[in-house]
Motif scaffolding. Structure first.
Motif, mmCIF file in Angstrom:
data_model
loop_
_atom_site.group_PDB
_atom_site.id
_atom_site.type_symbol
_atom_site.label_atom_id
_atom_site.label_comp_id
_atom_site.label_asym_id
_atom_site.label_seq_id
_atom_site.Cartn_x
_atom_site.Cartn_y
_atom_site.Cartn_z
ATOM 1 N N PHE A 90 0.816 -1.222 0.000
ATOM 2 C CA PHE A 90 0.000 0.000 0.000
ATOM 3 C C PHE A 90 0.849 1.271 0.000
ATOM 4 C CE2 PHE A 90 -2.038 3.545 2.124
ATOM 5 C CZ PHE A 90 -3.266 3.607 1.492
ATOM 6 N N ARG A 91 0.471 2.214 -0.853
ATOM 7 C CA ARG A 91 0.942 3.594 -0.813
ATOM 8 C C ARG A 91 -0.248 4.482 -1.164
ATOM 9 N NH1 ARG A 91 4.316 0.851 0.871
ATOM 10 N NH2 ARG A 91 6.593 0.933 0.639
ATOM 11 N N PHE A 92 -0.315 5.647 -0.541
ATOM 12 C CA PHE A 92 -1.424 6.555 -0.823
ATOM 13 C C PHE A 92 -1.241 7.173 -2.213
ATOM 14 C CE2 PHE A 92 -3.562 10.675 -0.786
ATOM 15 C CZ PHE A 92 -4.816 10.330 -0.307
ATOM 16 N N LYS A 93 -2.217 6.983 -3.093
ATOM 17 C CA LYS A 93 -2.160 7.491 -4.462
ATOM 18 C C LYS A 93 -3.301 8.464 -4.755
ATOM 19 C CE LYS A 93 1.397 4.973 -5.637
ATOM 20 N NZ LYS A 93 2.711 5.635 -5.889
ATOM 21 N N GLY A 94 -3.961 8.891 -3.729
ATOM 22 C CA GLY A 94 -5.100 9.777 -3.915
ATOM 23 C C GLY A 94 -4.708 11.246 -3.944
ATOM 24 N N ALA A 103 -5.549 29.514 8.660
ATOM 25 C CA ALA A 103 -6.774 30.080 8.101
ATOM 26 C C ALA A 103 -7.871 30.139 9.146
ATOM 27 C CB ALA A 103 -7.239 29.256 6.907
ATOM 28 N N LEU A 104 -8.675 31.177 9.092
ATOM 29 C CA LEU A 104 -9.891 31.232 9.893
ATOM 30 C C LEU A 104 -10.952 30.394 9.198
ATOM 31 C CD1 LEU A 104 -8.343 33.490 11.323
ATOM 32 C CD2 LEU A 104 -10.468 34.793 11.420
ATOM 33 N N VAL A 105 -11.555 29.469 9.937
ATOM 34 C CA VAL A 105 -12.501 28.528 9.343
ATOM 35 C C VAL A 105 -13.761 28.460 10.188
ATOM 36 C CG1 VAL A 105 -10.725 27.160 8.188
ATOM 37 C CG2 VAL A 105 -11.362 26.600 10.541
ATOM 38 N N PHE A 106 -14.818 27.880 9.587
ATOM 39 C CA PHE A 106 -16.145 27.967 10.175
ATOM 40 C C PHE A 106 -16.883 26.637 10.048
ATOM 41 C CE2 PHE A 106 -14.608 32.050 8.847
ATOM 42 C CZ PHE A 106 -14.835 32.839 9.968
ATOM 43 N N PRO A 107 -17.980 26.479 10.785
ATOM 44 C CA PRO A 107 -18.683 25.192 10.788
ATOM 45 C C PRO A 107 -19.215 24.790 9.417
ATOM 46 C CG PRO A 107 -19.399 26.559 12.633
ATOM 47 C CD PRO A 107 -18.570 27.437 11.748
ATOM 48 N N ASN A 108 -19.210 23.478 9.194
ATOM 49 C CA ASN A 108 -19.877 22.854 8.048
ATOM 50 C C ASN A 108 -19.274 23.215 6.697
ATOM 51 O OD1 ASN A 108 -21.912 21.471 9.631
ATOM 52 N ND2 ASN A 108 -22.765 23.503 10.022
ATOM 53 N N GLU A 109 -18.044 23.689 6.697
ATOM 54 C CA GLU A 109 -17.351 23.884 5.426
ATOM 55 C C GLU A 109 -16.168 22.922 5.367
ATOM 56 O OE1 GLU A 109 -16.298 28.011 5.324
ATOM 57 O OE2 GLU A 109 -14.598 27.792 6.671
ATOM 58 N N PRO A 110 -15.884 22.344 4.196
ATOM 59 C CA PRO A 110 -14.776 21.392 4.105
ATOM 60 C C PRO A 110 -13.439 22.052 4.454
ATOM 61 C CG PRO A 110 -16.160 21.327 2.133
ATOM 62 C CD PRO A 110 -16.576 22.534 2.915
ATOM 63 N N LEU A 111 -12.745 21.463 5.421
ATOM 64 C CA LEU A 111 -11.390 21.902 5.754
ATOM 65 C C LEU A 111 -10.360 21.053 5.016
ATOM 66 C CD1 LEU A 111 -11.737 22.355 9.620
ATOM 67 C CD2 LEU A 111 -12.438 23.892 7.767
ATOM 68 N N ILE A 112 -10.706 19.798 4.790
ATOM 69 C CA ILE A 112 -9.852 18.871 4.059
ATOM 70 C C ILE A 112 -10.752 18.039 3.150
ATOM 71 C CG2 ILE A 112 -8.197 16.949 4.225
ATOM 72 C CD1 ILE A 112 -7.588 17.899 7.092
ATOM 73 N N ARG A 113 -10.329 17.855 1.907
ATOM 74 C CA ARG A 113 -11.047 16.989 0.974
ATOM 75 C C ARG A 113 -10.099 15.894 0.506
ATOM 76 N NH1 ARG A 113 -12.645 20.348 -3.489
ATOM 77 N NH2 ARG A 113 -10.993 19.497 -4.782
ATOM 78 N N VAL A 114 -10.530 14.651 0.635
ATOM 79 C CA VAL A 114 -9.695 13.502 0.279
ATOM 80 C C VAL A 114 -10.384 12.732 -0.839
ATOM 81 C CG1 VAL A 114 -8.532 11.429 1.116
ATOM 82 C CG2 VAL A 114 -8.868 13.376 2.658
ATOM 83 N N GLU A 115 -9.664 12.523 -1.945
ATOM 84 C CA GLU A 115 -10.191 11.805 -3.101
ATOM 85 C C GLU A 115 -9.267 10.639 -3.430
ATOM 86 O OE1 GLU A 115 -11.398 14.622 -6.346
ATOM 87 O OE2 GLU A 115 -10.472 16.101 -5.007
ATOM 88 N N GLY A 116 -9.869 9.512 -3.771
ATOM 89 C CA GLY A 116 -9.078 8.345 -4.135
ATOM 90 C C GLY A 116 -9.942 7.114 -4.146
ATOM 91 N N THR A 117 -9.325 5.955 -3.997
ATOM 92 C CA THR A 117 -10.115 4.732 -3.872
ATOM 93 C C THR A 117 -10.698 4.663 -2.471
ATOM 94 O OG1 THR A 117 -8.271 3.394 -3.073
ATOM 95 C CG2 THR A 117 -8.532 3.575 -5.479
ATOM 96 N N ILE A 118 -11.799 3.924 -2.342
ATOM 97 C CA ILE A 118 -12.401 3.772 -1.016
ATOM 98 C C ILE A 118 -11.410 3.112 -0.064
ATOM 99 C CG2 ILE A 118 -13.466 1.525 -1.522
ATOM 100 C CD1 ILE A 118 -15.070 4.394 0.522
ATOM 101 N N PHE A 119 -10.522 2.289 -0.600
ATOM 102 C CA PHE A 119 -9.517 1.579 0.179
ATOM 103 C C PHE A 119 -8.613 2.578 0.906
ATOM 104 C CE2 PHE A 119 -5.893 -1.495 0.522
ATOM 105 C CZ PHE A 119 -6.585 -2.590 1.013
ATOM 106 N N GLU A 120 -8.102 3.573 0.169
ATOM 107 C CA GLU A 120 -7.144 4.507 0.769
ATOM 108 C C GLU A 120 -7.823 5.659 1.503
ATOM 109 O OE1 GLU A 120 -4.671 5.845 -2.411
ATOM 110 O OE2 GLU A 120 -6.350 6.287 -3.742
ATOM 111 N N THR A 121 -8.957 6.116 0.992
ATOM 112 C CA THR A 121 -9.629 7.238 1.664
ATOM 113 C C THR A 121 -10.200 6.813 3.017
ATOM 114 O OG1 THR A 121 -11.641 6.761 0.389
ATOM 115 C CG2 THR A 121 -10.183 8.472 -0.464
ATOM 116 N N GLN A 122 -10.562 5.528 3.125
ATOM 117 C CA GLN A 122 -11.070 5.037 4.403
ATOM 118 C C GLN A 122 -9.950 4.912 5.428
ATOM 119 O OE1 GLN A 122 -14.844 3.978 4.335
ATOM 120 N NE2 GLN A 122 -14.181 5.100 6.139
#
Length: 484
Positions: A90-94, A103-122
């Motif tokens: 395994f290596r992360f390829k996403g 950054a100043l951040v607020f509720p219910n907005e994405p702070l991090i978005r992870v895209e890839g296979t369900i295997f690696e994102t999970q």
């Protein structure tokens, strides 16, 4: 403390879901997850995003060692050897997009978005939330304290009360991002280049025949770094008078004492009396440091009482975030692959605040070109275009859609930055001083009413009409299905 060897820094159900996907043949299905929090901590008007550097280090070094594989082979689930070999390779390829630290951040907005296979994102969910939740919480607490302290010096003194070494070191870094000036933690100083500060303990004074002897010897050893703890016996009758004597001896050598430190008692009264005694002795340059379970509330109260304190040493209340010891950030699936196409997905809950917002999303900060101040954060799908120059952007409250506002003459600043693309790091991690400076520019973008400690104004976080409509449609469809 190091980020290597953390492949098993995850919850067991992540491994079990990965195994089930692998058995099912769905482990290469594409997925998009977003990490966010639902409620601001401490009753504050904003939060400060932190933890990205550790997440980057974690992703870069993410692999299963022979020891990890051997441990997994012993589990009651009796994972198949072929699955364990899949993990060994395994290596992360996403791909990961995230807010910038500071950054100043607020509720219910994405702070991090992870895209890839369900295997690696999970797999990466638990560690990402662990790093993001803790450091964002501490950075927010530190920024909150800074708002109260103003131009005073802030020292992070929390190591001995932190929840183990990692919390102490990374908590010191988070506090520094949000405006603290130094830490007592030497490892954090070495690892991150944070300035370090320290005085001496009561035990130093108790070691010698007299308080005066203890002060004089300390001053002889470090004549350019003399801050004396004056409350071991009696602050006003012995501590401060003895410190004044030491300061006079230093003056005779052409040196100046830096400060005295108060660590107990009525800090407002003692600091006022100490300031008078020091000034009367011609030592107006000697500063007063205070410690003893301080937080933004006690600092605000002490200032209201006229305390003459220049420097605040904040420990337990900061490093443990004592009044709210968890951020509560979550990591939700928002998009998945179905028949070769990516489609939005939603989580429904009996608690309305837990209903997720479907679809992969971008976050824009809407900045007024006139004032240079933030108007709102705007969440939309990646394919949506901003209005043309001088066009109108419609903002409406997602909970109360009748509350609408059209804005013109604005700049839409994208807040999610590419960090990893298909497993490759594309983001150059900034130096800590750059992150501190970025945090300052973020604060400058907001009106004071959003930053105040008590009853802050609620900052607008708006969904685009398309995002809102997709969410409403999906909720209605699922509710209809449940009724059939």
């Amino acid at each position: 403390m190091m980020t290597a060897g953390l492949a098993l820094h995850t919850d067991k159900y992540q491994i079990n879901m990965m195994y089930a996907h692998w058995i099912n043949g769905s482990h290469n299905t594409k997925a998009v997850f977003e990490a966010y929090f639902r409620k601001l901590p401490f009753g504050n008007g904003y939060a400060v995003f932190a933890g990205l550097e550790r997440i980057v280090n974690y992703i870069q070094s993410l692999s299963f060692s022979d020891d990890d594989i051997a441990y997994l082979a012993k589990q009651e689930e009796q994972y198949k050897p072929e699955f364990l070999e899949e993990l060994r390779r395994f290596r992360f390829k996403g791909s990961i997009h995230a807010m910038k630290e500071g950054a100043l951040v607020f509720p219910n907005e994405p702070l991090i978005r992870v895209e890839g296979t369900i295997f690696e994102t999970q797999l990466v969910e638990t560690a990402i939330l662990n790093f993001m939740n803790f450091q964002t919480l501490i950075a927010t607490k530190a920024s909150r304290i800074r708002q109260v302290a103003g131009d005073d010096t802030l020292l992070e003194f929390g190591t001995r009360r932190a929840q183990e070494a990692d919390a102490a070191v990374w908590g010191a870094r988070a506090a520094y991002i949000a405006g603290f000036h130094a830490t007592s933690n030497m490892l954090a100083g070495e690892k991150f280049g944070i300035p370090t500060k320290g005085t001496h303990a009561h035990s130093w004074v108790q070691t010698f025949r007299s308080e005066q002897e203890a002060f004089d010897i300390f001053a002889q050893v470090m004549p350019d770094q003399v801050t004396l703890l004056v409350d071991t016996f009696d602050t006003l009758k012995s501590g401060i008078p003895n410190a004044i004597n030491t300061a006079k001896k230093l003056e005779a050598q052409g040196k100046r004492m830096n400060a005295i430190r108060l660590d107990s008692g009525d800090l407002a009264y003692l600091s006022i009396q100490a300031r008078r005694m020091l000034d009367d002795a011609g030592l107006d340059y000697v500063r007063i440091v205070a410690s003893n379970d301080l937080d933004e509330g006690t600092i605000l109260d002490l200032k209201a009482q006229g305390a003459k304190i220049d420097t605040w040493g904040v420990g337990t209340q900061l490093i443990t975030a004592a009044d709210q010891p968890a951020l509560g950030g979550v990591y939700k699936l928002v998009e998945r692959e179905v028949d070769g196409k990516m489609v939005p997905t939603i989580k429904i809950s009996a608690n309305p605040e837990k209903v997720s917002t479907p679809g992969k999303k971008e976050v824009y900060r809407i900045i007024s070109n006139g004032s240079g101040k933030a108007i709102a954060d705007y969440i939309c799908f990646p394919h949506e275009e901003m209005p043309p120059e001088n066009g109108k952007l419609k903002l409406f409250n997602p909970l109360h859609p009748y509350m609408r506002k059209n804005v013109k003459n604005f700049e839409a600043v994208p807040m999610l930055t590419p960090i990893f693309i298909q497993g490759e790091l594309v983001y150059e991690l900034p130096q800590l001083e750059e992150i501190r400076a970025y945090h300052d520019t973020q604060l400058d973008q907001f009106w004071p009413e959003y930053l105040r400690k008590l009853n802050p104004e609620i900052y607008r976080v708006n969904l685009s009409e398309e995002v809102w409509e997709v969410k409403q449609r999906m909720m209605a469809e699922l509710m209809e299905q449940s009724e059939d």
